[in-house]
Write a protein that holds these residues in place. Structure first.
Motif, short mmCIF file in Angstrom:
data_model
loop_
_atom_site.label_atom_id
_atom_site.label_comp_id
_atom_site.label_asym_id
_atom_site.label_seq_id
_atom_site.Cartn_x
_atom_site.Cartn_y
_atom_site.Cartn_z
N MET A 1 0.70 -1.32 -0.06
CA MET A 1 -0.04 -0.07 -0.14
C MET A 1 0.64 1.16 0.03
O MET A 1 1.92 1.36 0.49
CB MET A 1 -0.97 -0.05 1.29
N GLY A 2 0.22 2.28 -0.45
CA GLY A 2 0.88 3.62 -0.43
C GLY A 2 0.79 4.20 1.09
O GLY A 2 -0.53 4.53 1.38
N ILE A 3 1.90 4.67 1.44
CA ILE A 3 1.68 5.47 2.90
C ILE A 3 2.29 6.84 2.55
O ILE A 3 3.28 7.05 2.18
CB ILE A 3 2.57 4.80 4.07
N GLN A 4 1.57 7.82 3.26
CA GLN A 4 1.84 8.99 3.04
C GLN A 4 2.76 9.44 4.10
O GLN A 4 2.56 9.69 5.23
CB GLN A 4 0.39 10.09 3.22
N MET A 5 4.12 9.26 3.92
CA MET A 5 5.19 9.50 4.78
C MET A 5 5.66 10.90 4.64
O MET A 5 6.03 11.63 5.76
CB MET A 5 6.38 8.50 4.61
N LEU A 6 5.87 11.45 3.38
CA LEU A 6 6.58 12.63 3.06
C LEU A 6 5.53 13.46 2.08
O LEU A 6 4.68 12.86 1.83
CB LEU A 6 7.80 12.37 2.32
N GLU A 7 6.11 14.64 2.08
CA GLU A 7 5.24 15.44 1.39
C GLU A 7 5.43 15.09 -0.25
O GLU A 7 6.38 14.59 -0.79
CB GLU A 7 5.74 17.00 1.37
N GLY A 8 4.03 14.87 -0.87
CA GLY A 8 4.17 14.76 -2.39
C GLY A 8 3.74 13.24 -2.36
O GLY A 8 2.90 12.80 -1.83
N ASP A 9 4.25 12.56 -3.26
CA ASP A 9 3.88 10.92 -3.57
C ASP A 9 4.11 10.17 -2.25
O ASP A 9 4.90 10.21 -1.54
CB ASP A 9 4.84 10.53 -4.53
N PRO A 10 2.79 9.57 -2.16
CA PRO A 10 2.96 8.42 -1.13
C PRO A 10 4.14 7.52 -1.31
O PRO A 10 4.55 7.15 -2.44
CB PRO A 10 1.64 7.44 -1.03
N THR A 11 4.66 6.66 -0.03
CA THR A 11 5.77 5.86 -0.33
C THR A 11 5.26 4.52 -0.42
O THR A 11 4.28 3.98 0.36
CB THR A 11 6.54 5.73 1.09
N GLN A 12 5.66 3.79 -1.20
CA GLN A 12 5.01 2.40 -1.78
C GLN A 12 5.70 1.40 -0.62
O GLN A 12 6.83 1.20 -0.51
CB GLN A 12 5.23 2.08 -3.20
N MET A 13 4.89 0.69 0.31
CA MET A 13 5.15 -0.11 1.27
C MET A 13 4.45 -1.52 1.39
O MET A 13 3.59 -1.66 0.57
CB MET A 13 5.08 0.64 2.72
N LEU A 14 4.87 -2.20 2.38
CA LEU A 14 4.25 -3.54 2.24
C LEU A 14 3.50 -3.39 4.11
O LEU A 14 4.40 -3.16 4.84
CB LEU A 14 5.06 -4.70 2.38
#
Ligand code: C2O
Ligand code: CU
Ligand code: CU
Length: 481
Positions: free
Chosen positions: A47-60
């Motif tokens: 899933m994509g997690i909003q970690m930083l500004e801009g694009d979400p980070t693709q994570m598991l």
């Protein structure tokens, strides 16, 4: 932030039925609600997690739901971490693990004492879209354990991308101490990640990353970026996990107070100890008490990581910040005696006087190894074979090579018998209590004593620096009936 919600699908009737023996019982029997069973669904997916500004980070990520049992069995955690499983000793749990990450995986319950088919050995890995049905009894004493994937060669990758969660066990012995709880008990998971310009995670890119371990460019705390935590002028209990792939910390308080250590990997110590600093390696847990009652409003206290060796060019850095924000109400005086920790008698070991020595060193073409060997899925040497019901002494020998290796042994918790110190470990490490992961420092020989009780079968021991574990500092041990 993309918060995953868990859904309680069970009706309250299930819970009510479980409690029925206590209906009408005297009030002082209520805390005895142990042994409540439960069933949980845990799914790993991308899933994509909003970690930083801009694009979400693709994570598991793991997401979970309670199928039956108390709703408090699962707690959503902040950030990308999996839900926290919280239960009591002697609880029977059914956990349905669904793998939707697009590659093989399996869950290991780090620190729990489980049968072979429940322990997440890589030979039990399931393919994408398959479900593994765990069913086990929680035999461990109260403590902070955790869960993470354990497929062969991919553990580091999957944990790094987000797959990990806490597993909290409570018991009567711990309850009796009335340690700080609720808002005063904080679970803090330290990890670090390398974020690229595009907000995506950068994992191992070179042989160097494998040999040294993958270190991030950002500290991640509880699956997000560290924030200042506002506290009351009261005592707090800090339950810490180093869930990072490779980074070892050395903890110290910024105000010069001692660390009040009350527990490690396998739960409470016998007595509280006060330490100036403590080494904290991947896989390890620490249980600390901290008293803010004598602080002033707006004081700040930081948990620092100070240089492990003072080479002049590393600086302490802050890993968690507390701000004393509110007056306190609760008075708490730190206990001295905590629990009973029986030392395993040396004489109980079948190889007393002749420890099994495992040498840790790098080998050309393999990487970091145990005895110069790669990991072999189905192999165990005679030295790696034990008899069910016996106790053995093992030694991790790092006298010829140089970096920290947190050595982890599956199955029951062990005790550190002795450490022949190399030039670094003196005064850095704390070896008391029950452990499942022990940091071996350059030059050290660390002897552990361990019981091989209850469960025959094939288990793992390995370095918990996950890039080492995957390449290929891991071996099987077999417990024979
Ligand atoms: Cu936490 Cu075999 O690992
Ligand atoms: Cu483990
Ligand atoms: Cu290692």
């Amino acid at each position: 932030m993309n918060r995953r919600k868990f859904i309680k699908t069970a009706s309250l009737t299930t819970a009510a039925l479980t409690y029925s023996p206590f209906v009408g019982a005297k009030e002082n029997l209520i805390p005895m609600l142990s042994g409540v069973s439960g069933e949980i669904n845990l799914t790993a997916s991308s899933m994509g997690i909003q970690m930083l500004e801009g694009d979400p980070t693709q994570m598991l990520c793991f997401s979970g739901s309670v199928v039956s049992g108390k709703e408090s069995l699962l707690r959503t955690s902040p950030g990308f971490l999996g839900p926290t499983i919280e239960t009591r000793k002697n609880t029977k749990l059914n956990i349905n693990f669904k793998n939707q990450i697009g590659e093989d995986s399996i869950i290991h319950w780090h620190g729990l004492h489980l049968p072979e088919d429940q322990d997440g050995h890589p030979s039990f890995a399931i393919e994408n879209d398959q479900t593994y049905h765990y069913s086990f009894n929680v035999a461990n004493r109260a403590g902070l354990y955790w869960y993470h994937p354990h497929p062969h060669g991919r553990t580091g990758y999957q944990v790094y991308h987000g797959l990990a969660g806490l597993f909290v066990v409570r018991d009567d012995e711990e309850d009796a101490l009335n340690l700080p709880s609720g808002d005063n008990e904080l679970f803090i998971v330290f990890q670090d990640r390398h974020f690229g310009e595009d907000n995506q995670l950068i994992y191992v890119q070179s042989g160097h990353d494998i040999m040294m371990g993958k270190i991030g460019n950002r500290l991640v705390v509880n699956g997000g970026f560290p924030e200042i935590h506002n506290v009351k002028k009261e005592t707090y209990r800090l339950r810490l996990l180093n869930g990072g792939n490779a980074l070892t910390y050395r903890l110290q308080w910024s105000d010069g107070s001692p660390l009040h250590l009350i527990g490690t990997d396998g739960g409470l110590l016998e007595k509280r100890v006060e330490l100036e600093s403590i080494l904290f390696a991947p896989g390890e847990r620490l249980d600390l008490l901290v008293d803010f009652s004598r602080k002033k409003i707006n004081d700040n206290v930081e948990l620092l990581s100070i240089p492990i060796v003072d080479n002049g060019n590393s600086q302490p850095f802050s890993i968690y910040k507390f701000n004393i924000a509110y007056e306190g109400k609760k008075n708490f005086s730190m206990p001295h005696a905590l629990s009973s920790v029986e030392a395993i008698p040396v004489s109980e070991a079948v190889n007393n006087g002749a420890p099994k020595v495992f040498e840790l060193f790098p080998k050309q073409g393999i990487g970091w190894t145990i005895d110069g060997l790669p990991y072999e899925m189905d192999e165990a040497r005679p030295k790696e074979t034990t008899k069910l019901g016996t106790t053995e002494i093992w030694e991790f020998d790092l006298s010829n090579a140089g970096m920290i290796h947190p050595m982890h042994v599956h199955g029951s918790q062990f005790q550190v018998l002795e450490r022949v110190n190399g030039p670094y470990s003196q005064g850095l490490v704390f070896d008391g209590g029950w452990k499942d992961t022990v940091a071996v420092l350059p030059g050290d020989k660390v002897r552990i004593i361990k019981r091989f009780n209850d469960h025959p079968g094939k288990f793992l021991f390995h370095c918990h620096l996950l890039e080492h574990e995957d390449n290929s500092m891991m071996r099987n041990f077999v417990v024979e009936e």
